[in-house]
Design a protein around this motif. Structure first.
Motif, PDB file in Angstrom:
ATOM      1  N   THR A   1       6.508  -9.338  17.520  1.00 54.06           N
ATOM      2  CA  THR A   1       5.409  -9.221  16.559  1.00 54.06           C
ATOM      3  C   THR A   1       4.593  -7.949  16.740  1.00 54.06           C
ATOM      4  O   THR A   1       4.237  -7.295  15.752  1.00 54.06           O
ATOM      5  CB  THR A   1       4.489 -10.453  16.652  1.00 54.06           C
ATOM      6  OG1 THR A   1       5.285 -11.615  16.418  1.00 54.06           O
ATOM      7  CG2 THR A   1       3.373 -10.395  15.633  1.00 54.06           C
ATOM      8  N   ASP A   2       4.297  -7.571  17.981  1.00 58.91           N
ATOM      9  CA  ASP A   2       3.479  -6.373  18.185  1.00 58.91           C
ATOM     10  C   ASP A   2       4.211  -5.118  17.712  1.00 58.91           C
ATOM     11  O   ASP A   2       3.616  -4.239  17.101  1.00 58.91           O
ATOM     12  CB  ASP A   2       3.011  -6.247  19.635  1.00 58.91           C
ATOM     13  CG  ASP A   2       4.143  -6.295  20.663  1.00 58.91           C
ATOM     14  OD1 ASP A   2       5.323  -6.489  20.283  1.00 58.91           O
ATOM     15  OD2 ASP A   2       3.826  -6.160  21.870  1.00 58.91           O
ATOM     16  N   ARG A   3       5.511  -5.048  17.924  1.00 58.36           N
ATOM     17  CA  ARG A   3       6.292  -3.900  17.440  1.00 58.36           C
ATOM     18  C   ARG A   3       6.466  -3.946  15.930  1.00 58.36           C
ATOM     19  O   ARG A   3       6.511  -2.910  15.271  1.00 58.36           O
ATOM     20  CB  ARG A   3       7.647  -3.838  18.131  1.00 58.36           C
ATOM     21  CG  ARG A   3       7.494  -3.485  19.585  1.00 58.36           C
ATOM     22  CD  ARG A   3       8.775  -3.367  20.293  1.00 58.36           C
ATOM     23  NE  ARG A   3       8.496  -3.132  21.704  1.00 58.36           N
ATOM     24  CZ  ARG A   3       9.351  -2.654  22.550  1.00 58.36           C
ATOM     25  NH1 ARG A   3      10.567  -2.364  22.152  1.00 58.36           N
ATOM     26  NH2 ARG A   3       9.028  -2.476  23.800  1.00 58.36           N
ATOM     27  N   ARG A   4       6.540  -5.140  15.393  1.00 65.01           N
ATOM     28  CA  ARG A   4       6.638  -5.297  13.940  1.00 65.01           C
ATOM     29  C   ARG A   4       5.426  -4.661  13.263  1.00 65.01           C
ATOM     30  O   ARG A   4       5.552  -3.970  12.255  1.00 65.01           O
ATOM     31  CB  ARG A   4       6.728  -6.783  13.574  1.00 65.01           C
ATOM     32  CG  ARG A   4       6.767  -7.042  12.070  1.00 65.01           C
ATOM     33  CD  ARG A   4       6.772  -8.537  11.767  1.00 65.01           C
ATOM     34  NE  ARG A   4       7.813  -9.233  12.482  1.00 65.01           N
ATOM     35  CZ  ARG A   4       9.052  -9.421  12.029  1.00 65.01           C
ATOM     36  NH1 ARG A   4       9.381  -8.964  10.839  1.00 65.01           N
ATOM     37  NH2 ARG A   4       9.936 -10.080  12.735  1.00 65.01           N
ATOM     38  N   ALA A   5       4.233  -4.879  13.818  1.00 64.01           N
ATOM     39  CA  ALA A   5       3.018  -4.300  13.240  1.00 64.01           C
ATOM     40  C   ALA A   5       3.096  -2.775  13.218  1.00 64.01           C
ATOM     41  O   ALA A   5       2.688  -2.136  12.238  1.00 64.01           O
ATOM     42  CB  ALA A   5       1.782  -4.763  14.018  1.00 64.01           C
ATOM     43  N   VAL A   6       3.633  -2.188  14.273  1.00 61.84           N
ATOM     44  CA  VAL A   6       3.777  -0.730  14.337  1.00 61.84           C
ATOM     45  C   VAL A   6       4.765  -0.259  13.281  1.00 61.84           C
ATOM     46  O   VAL A   6       4.493   0.691  12.531  1.00 61.84           O
ATOM     47  CB  VAL A   6       4.227  -0.283  15.745  1.00 61.84           C
ATOM     48  CG1 VAL A   6       4.552   1.209  15.758  1.00 61.84           C
ATOM     49  CG2 VAL A   6       3.167  -0.617  16.780  1.00 61.84           C
ATOM     50  N   LEU A   7       5.915  -0.917  13.197  1.00 59.87           N
ATOM     51  CA  LEU A   7       6.945  -0.490  12.246  1.00 59.87           C
ATOM     52  C   LEU A   7       6.517  -0.723  10.796  1.00 59.87           C
ATOM     53  O   LEU A   7       6.847   0.072   9.912  1.00 59.87           O
ATOM     54  CB  LEU A   7       8.264  -1.174  12.569  1.00 59.87           C
ATOM     55  CG  LEU A   7       8.859  -0.778  13.932  1.00 59.87           C
ATOM     56  CD1 LEU A   7      10.081  -1.620  14.261  1.00 59.87           C
ATOM     57  CD2 LEU A   7       9.185   0.707  13.985  1.00 59.87           C
ATOM     58  N   GLU A   8       5.762  -1.789  10.556  1.00 58.85           N
ATOM     59  CA  GLU A   8       5.238  -2.007   9.204  1.00 58.85           C
ATOM     60  C   GLU A   8       4.214  -0.940   8.848  1.00 58.85           C
ATOM     61  O   GLU A   8       4.156  -0.472   7.706  1.00 58.85           O
ATOM     62  CB  GLU A   8       4.670  -3.409   9.080  1.00 58.85           C
ATOM     63  CG  GLU A   8       5.768  -4.470   9.044  1.00 58.85           C
ATOM     64  CD  GLU A   8       5.262  -5.905   9.080  1.00 58.85           C
ATOM     65  OE1 GLU A   8       4.053  -6.127   9.327  1.00 58.85           O
ATOM     66  OE2 GLU A   8       6.089  -6.817   8.880  1.00 58.85           O
ATOM     67  N   ALA A   9       3.397  -0.519   9.807  1.00 55.48           N
ATOM     68  CA  ALA A   9       2.446   0.575   9.564  1.00 55.48           C
ATOM     69  C   ALA A   9       3.204   1.872   9.296  1.00 55.48           C
ATOM     70  O   ALA A   9       2.833   2.652   8.415  1.00 55.48           O
ATOM     71  CB  ALA A   9       1.503   0.734  10.751  1.00 55.48           C
ATOM     72  N   LEU A  10       4.283   2.103  10.032  1.00 57.63           N
ATOM     73  CA  LEU A  10       5.110   3.287   9.834  1.00 57.63           C
ATOM     74  C   LEU A  10       5.638   3.348   8.404  1.00 57.63           C
ATOM     75  O   LEU A  10       5.680   4.404   7.787  1.00 57.63           O
ATOM     76  CB  LEU A  10       6.270   3.263  10.828  1.00 57.63           C
ATOM     77  CG  LEU A  10       7.297   4.373  10.738  1.00 57.63           C
ATOM     78  CD1 LEU A  10       6.665   5.731  10.960  1.00 57.63           C
ATOM     79  CD2 LEU A  10       8.411   4.122  11.745  1.00 57.63           C
ATOM     80  N   ARG A  11       5.977   2.213   7.877  1.00 58.33           N
ATOM     81  CA  ARG A  11       6.538   2.165   6.521  1.00 58.33           C
ATOM     82  C   ARG A  11       5.528   2.587   5.459  1.00 58.33           C
ATOM     83  O   ARG A  11       5.906   2.948   4.349  1.00 58.33           O
ATOM     84  CB  ARG A  11       7.052   0.754   6.225  1.00 58.33           C
ATOM     85  CG  ARG A  11       7.931   0.740   4.988  1.00 58.33           C
ATOM     86  CD  ARG A  11       8.916  -0.366   5.010  1.00 58.33           C
ATOM     87  NE  ARG A  11       9.925  -0.128   3.996  1.00 58.33           N
ATOM     88  CZ  ARG A  11      10.548  -1.071   3.351  1.00 58.33           C
ATOM     89  NH1 ARG A  11      10.300  -2.332   3.614  1.00 58.33           N
ATOM     90  NH2 ARG A  11      11.451  -0.769   2.447  1.00 58.33           N
ATOM     91  N   THR A  12       4.249   2.573   5.777  1.00 62.07           N
ATOM     92  CA  THR A  12       3.223   2.965   4.805  1.00 62.07           C
ATOM     93  C   THR A  12       3.022   4.475   4.724  1.00 62.07           C
ATOM     94  O   THR A  12       2.302   4.949   3.842  1.00 62.07           O
ATOM     95  CB  THR A  12       1.862   2.303   5.125  1.00 62.07           C
ATOM     96  OG1 THR A  12       1.332   2.846   6.343  1.00 62.07           O
ATOM     97  CG2 THR A  12       1.987   0.789   5.232  1.00 62.07           C
ATOM     98  N   VAL A  13       3.640   5.235   5.631  1.00 56.78           N
ATOM     99  CA  VAL A  13       3.505   6.695   5.595  1.00 56.78           C
ATOM    100  C   VAL A  13       4.342   7.205   4.427  1.00 56.78           C
ATOM    101  O   VAL A  13       5.560   7.031   4.405  1.00 56.78           O
ATOM    102  CB  VAL A  13       3.961   7.337   6.927  1.00 56.78           C
ATOM    103  CG1 VAL A  13       3.829   8.861   6.848  1.00 56.78           C
ATOM    104  CG2 VAL A  13       3.163   6.779   8.098  1.00 56.78           C
ATOM    105  N   PRO A  14       3.699   7.823   3.429  1.00 57.50           N
ATOM    106  CA  PRO A  14       4.416   8.214   2.208  1.00 57.50           C
ATOM    107  C   PRO A  14       5.439   9.324   2.411  1.00 57.50           C
ATOM    108  O   PRO A  14       5.334  10.144   3.324  1.00 57.50           O
ATOM    109  CB  PRO A  14       3.295   8.704   1.281  1.00 57.50           C
ATOM    110  CG  PRO A  14       2.026   8.230   1.875  1.00 57.50           C
ATOM    111  CD  PRO A  14       2.267   8.105   3.341  1.00 57.50           C
ATOM    112  N   TYR A  15       6.399   9.355   1.509  1.00 57.46           N
ATOM    113  CA  TYR A  15       7.389  10.425   1.427  1.00 57.46           C
ATOM    114  C   TYR A  15       6.665  11.771   1.473  1.00 57.46           C
ATOM    115  O   TYR A  15       5.657  11.973   0.792  1.00 57.46           O
ATOM    116  CB  TYR A  15       8.153  10.292   0.108  1.00 57.46           C
ATOM    117  CG  TYR A  15       9.125  11.409  -0.169  1.00 57.46           C
ATOM    118  CD1 TYR A  15      10.468  11.271   0.147  1.00 57.46           C
ATOM    119  CD2 TYR A  15       8.719  12.608  -0.736  1.00 57.46           C
ATOM    120  CE1 TYR A  15      11.380  12.290  -0.105  1.00 57.46           C
ATOM    121  CE2 TYR A  15       9.610  13.631  -0.986  1.00 57.46           C
ATOM    122  CZ  TYR A  15      10.938  13.469  -0.665  1.00 57.46           C
ATOM    123  OH  TYR A  15      11.831  14.478  -0.911  1.00 57.46           O
TER     124      TYR A  15
END
Length: 154
Positions: free
Chosen positions: A75-89
């Motif tokens: 779960t803690d890594r999921r939060a990081v990777l989900e935040a990463l996904r919000t960085v736009p193209y």
């Protein structure tokens, strides 16, 4: 994009990265991405997501925001990777900024370690765009990372 019910491994070679992109699906969600030198013989080369990756590598902007992913990480890594996904193209962030985007403390060494571990073990690079983080670490191999950073003007 949601390839409802798609399960299996799809791969295609791309001149732009001098190698292949291999995408693993389970239940219509991308669960793994890797960059082998050659597409495995048993991998299917025909998938619309591979078509999109080819267009992206040729310079067509695509943030892949609509690609359904399936994360099987703590779960803690999921939060990081989900935040990463919000960085736009076409944009990049520092590790400390990504730490804050994940609602963690950029001044806490344990939180920074969590972020760098999540980046290093990212199971779905390209769709969880670690190439947009300045100073890594990265799950995306260096030559592929350089190519996609050029595509995005980073």
């Amino acid at each position: 994009m949601n390839a409802t019910g798609t399960t299996g491994v799809f791969a295609r070679e791309f001149d732009e990265i001098d190698g292949a992109v291999e995408v693993g699906f389970a239940g219509g969600r991308v669960i793994a991405v890797s960059f082998p030198a050659h597409a495995p013989a048993d991998a299917d080369p025909d998938h619309d997501l591979l078509d999109r990756i080819g267009a992206y590598l040729r310079g067509e902007p695509d943030g892949f925001d609509d690609v359904a992913v399936g994360l099987t990480v703590p779960t803690d890594r999921r939060a990081v990777l989900e935040a990463l996904r919000t960085v736009p193209y076409g944009e990049e962030v520092s590790v400390s900024r990504l730490t804050r985007l994940a609602a963690l403390d950029a001044d806490d060494p344990d939180d920074l370690e969590l972020v760098t571990s999540a980046l290093d073990e990212n199971p779905i690079p390209l769709f969880l765009p670690d190439h947009r983080v300045q100073g890594g670490p990265y799950a995306t191999p260096g030559d592929v990372r350089d190519a996609v950073r050029r595509v995005e003007g980073l």
